[in-house]
Design an enzyme around this catalytic site. Sequence first.
Site, PDB file in Angstrom:
ATOM      1  CG  HIS A  69       1.558  -5.997  -1.075  1.00 20.34           C
ATOM      2  ND1 HIS A  69       2.400  -4.826  -1.050  1.00 20.34           N
ATOM      3  CD2 HIS A  69       1.751  -6.614   0.010  1.00 20.34           C
ATOM      4  CE1 HIS A  69       2.794  -5.009   0.166  1.00 20.34           C
ATOM      5  NE2 HIS A  69       2.642  -6.041   0.749  1.00 20.34           N
ATOM      6  CG  ASP A 341       6.710  -9.289   3.183  1.00 21.22           C
ATOM      7  OD1 ASP A 341       5.494  -9.327   3.660  1.00 21.22           O
ATOM      8  OD2 ASP A 341       7.491  -8.356   3.362  1.00 21.22           O
TER       9      ASP A 341
END
EC number: 3.1.3.2
Length: 463
Positions: A69, A341
């Site tokens: 994102h 991540d």
Amino acid sequence: MQLCITSLWFLAAFIVNADNVQFEDYESNFFFKEHLGTLSPYHEPYFDGLDSAFPETCEIQQVHLLQRHGSRNPTGDVTATDVYSSQYLNNFQEKLLNGSIPVNFSYPENPLCFIKQWTPVIDAENADQLSSRGRLELFDLGRQLYQRYYKLFDSYVYDINTAEQERVVESAKWFTYGLFGDKMYEKTNFILISEGKAAGANSLSMYNACPVFKDNNFHKNATDAAHAVWRNIFIEPIVNRLAKYFDSSYKLTINDVRSLFYICEYEIAIKDHSDFCSIFTPSEFLNFEYDSDLDQAYGGGPVSEWASTLGGAYINNLADSLRNVTNPDFDRKVFLAFTHDSNIIPVEAALGFFPDITPENPLPTDKNVYTYSQKTSSFVPFAGNLITELFFCSDSKYYVRHLVNQQVYPLIDCGYGPSGTSDGLCELQAYLNSPIRANSTSNGISIFNTECQARPTNVTIYF
Ligand SMILES: *[C@@H]1O[C@H](CO)[C@@H](O)[C@H](O)[C@H]1NC(C)=O
Ligand SMILES: *[C@@H]1O[C@H](CO)[C@@H](O)[C@H](O)[C@H]1NC(C)=O
Ligand SMILES: *[C@@H]1O[C@H](CO)[C@@H](O)[C@H](O)[C@H]1NC(C)=O
Ligand SMILES: *[C@@H]1O[C@H](CO)[C@@H](O)[C@H](O)[C@H]1NC(C)=O
Ligand SMILES: *[C@@H]1O[C@H](CO)[C@@H](O)[C@H](O)[C@H]1NC(C)=O
Ligand SMILES: *[C@@H]1O[C@H](CO)[C@@H](O)[C@H](O)[C@H]1NC(C)=O
């Protein structure tokens, strides 16, 4: 006395130092925004500088995207005691403004003087949400992906696989807008994948879908221990350096310094600029970056025994799609997946991207080693991505290549590409069978199911 405005003292100090000649100016070449760890704005890394154009004698066959994102606001939290949380930072901002953390505005040349005119932008109401910069990052990457791979877009509807958290889904939407514009509504099939245990090996949130890892707190235990050592080492000197800028009655803490640094990072993420960043030195940025890198490395990345188990399910699924390029019934060419991540780093670790860091040879927690592979700023900044390209070349062989944030990651464990030199590509079978990733490419899903005691699922999603 002159307060909080440029005084002649500064000039005097400058003149005195004028014959103290410095080496070539390091600071002017230091781009601190590229050293904010996982909170860095999107940027390309510095690898070996291999050309990312398609190899001359090859045609692209498939593209696989694993996409983080975009830039976001601080996360809402569980406890409000986490320094990085939206509530904590919101309170900290109020304390700076109302004087309960008293900046000494009488201190000459106090770099925190700007706080007198400062308007905070971190707002607990926006916790967890993308920032406008984050939206732009995703839109732009979607647009670029279409421009580069337009030859592969020959279907009508595309699956958009996304971890179901709001900011990830919204990121996927902006990306898709960049791909298709208003046609996104008819050209996409959004598949929202559970971030809990339910998704099993279909997951894009492997931490949570792996019960043994999750329920035993392996992630938290390992990262807490690493931070406890490193933060007590590198932050204390910063506390001592900055203390003079506050009233002498106030005892500046390690968490205060972390808060000042987080405000720097989040103001960049939200409005592209922060005066707070100017209070830190390049070395201090590198030490905060290391703190962020320890987090991912110990949490489920290359220091963890779990990296290849967590990342392996994705790799097995990816490998199935690569192998099926010769299967006439398999007509998919574009594979899109959106996540966080901490789910990308284990995949990259399992692919062999961080050979200098292993459970037996971990990153030290008592010193910054500077030259190590797993820089989160390079691999998983906001909007960070891992692309897998599959080519068919004029020698009638298939070749694989990875891009990290649009730069070629130089694979060196599986031979050369069609150029016959180290061009970052590997022949498909050599890639799949390299001992570094063979377990993952052939058995990653079953290893994930067994080691994690994951919820049994039929894999129905294509990565
Ligand atoms: C300043 O703000 C903090 C955080 O909201 C609050 O706890 C504190 O009571 C305030 N202090 C004063 C003097 O207003
Ligand atoms: C994690 O830490 C907690 C609290 O210190 C401890 O109870 C637990 O046994 C640890 N788990 C592992 C797997 O080390
Ligand atoms: C602020 O800094 C000035 C200059 O060093 C110092 O004289 C003064 O005592 C400080 N004020 C407080 C409240 O600590
Ligand atoms: C790819 O082909 C194999 C047989 O070679 C099949 O078992 C597998 O399900 C296929 N994978 C996908 C993703 O369709
Ligand atoms: C692959 O899996 C086998 C069997 O589980 C294991 O012995 C071996 O160490 C693994 N290899 C790698 C490189 O992880
Ligand atoms: C997997 O698919 C098979 C065949 O369709 C079905 O019988 C089975 O129930 C499925 N398993 C799960 C866990 O969904």
